[in-house]
Enzyme design. Structure first.
Site, PDB file in Angstrom:
ATOM      1  N   HIS A  81       0.828  -1.207   0.000  1.00 18.37           N
ATOM      2  CA  HIS A  81       0.000   0.000   0.000  1.00 18.37           C
ATOM      3  C   HIS A  81       0.864   1.259   0.000  1.00 18.37           C
ATOM      4  O   HIS A  81       1.932   1.289   0.614  1.00 18.37           O
ATOM      5  CB  HIS A  81      -0.921   0.006   1.230  1.00 18.37           C
ATOM      6  N   GLN A 102      -8.014   8.355  -2.356  1.00 22.07           N
ATOM      7  CA  GLN A 102      -7.371   9.462  -1.645  1.00 22.07           C
ATOM      8  C   GLN A 102      -7.979  10.808  -2.059  1.00 22.07           C
ATOM      9  O   GLN A 102      -8.189  11.677  -1.220  1.00 22.07           O
ATOM     10  CB  GLN A 102      -5.857   9.427  -1.866  1.00 22.07           C
TER      11      GLN A 102
END
Length: 180
Positions: A81, A102
């Site tokens: 990640h 995000q």
């Protein structure tokens, strides 16, 4: 039974995973876990059933693979990640799914002060836990994420390892629900 009983399950409208060939399954579901298609492929190799024709059922099969994989493979999954609001995200060098997630939390428009704070927390967190901070950010705002980050960086290693895996599973569940 769904491991996400608090959220209604749904069947995939266009797909029946239990009826798919390996290549088609890999193409459709291979990006559910960040840079970790091995999970998806191992689930297919193990054998899918009609239970896997729902998002919750398939996610449960994926979780079974991760839980049986052992600590080393789980650490590799966590390390796959990206940092939240990290340099890679700012440069656009993350998966489309990560970039969109995000951005949905406003992490792509951090002020310089927020970016610096994220960078400091990312550094401290990675030094302490040896994997990046992971949070299913969809539905959260960057200020809220910073507060969660500040709390979790204080966790002990085992508790945070379990929480990071739980967050990976939540991200996978959310990504599966988007597949129609």
């Amino acid at each position: 039974m769904s491991r996400f009983s608090d959220i209604p399950d749904h069947s995939f409208s266009n797909y029946r995973p239990s009826q798919m060939g390996r290549a088609e399954f890999a193409t459709i579901f291979g990006n559910v876990f960040e840079h970790s298609a091995w999970i998806v492929m191992q689930a297919w190799d193990t054998g899918l059933t009609p239970r896997d024709d729902t998002a919750a059922g398939l996610c449960s099969s994926f979780i079974d693979v991760v839980e049986m994989a052992g600590r080393e493979a789980q650490m590799a999954l966590l390390r796959a990640h990206p940092d939240l609001a990290g340099r890679l995200a700012r440069q656009g060098d993350v998966t489309d799914a990560s970039r969109n997630e995000q951005a949905s939390a406003g992490l792509d428009v951090c002020s310089d002060a927020e970016f610096k704070e994220f960078q400091d927390l990312n550094r401290r967190y990675t030094e302490k836990f040896n994997f990046p901070f992971i949070l299913a950010v969809r539905g959260h705002h960057r200020a809220e994420i910073l507060e969660v980050f500040k709390r979790r960086v204080e966790n002990d290693v085992e508790d945070e390892f379990r929480e990071a895996l739980r967050q990976v599973f939540e991200i996978a569940r959310l990504r599966l629900r988007e597949i129609q």
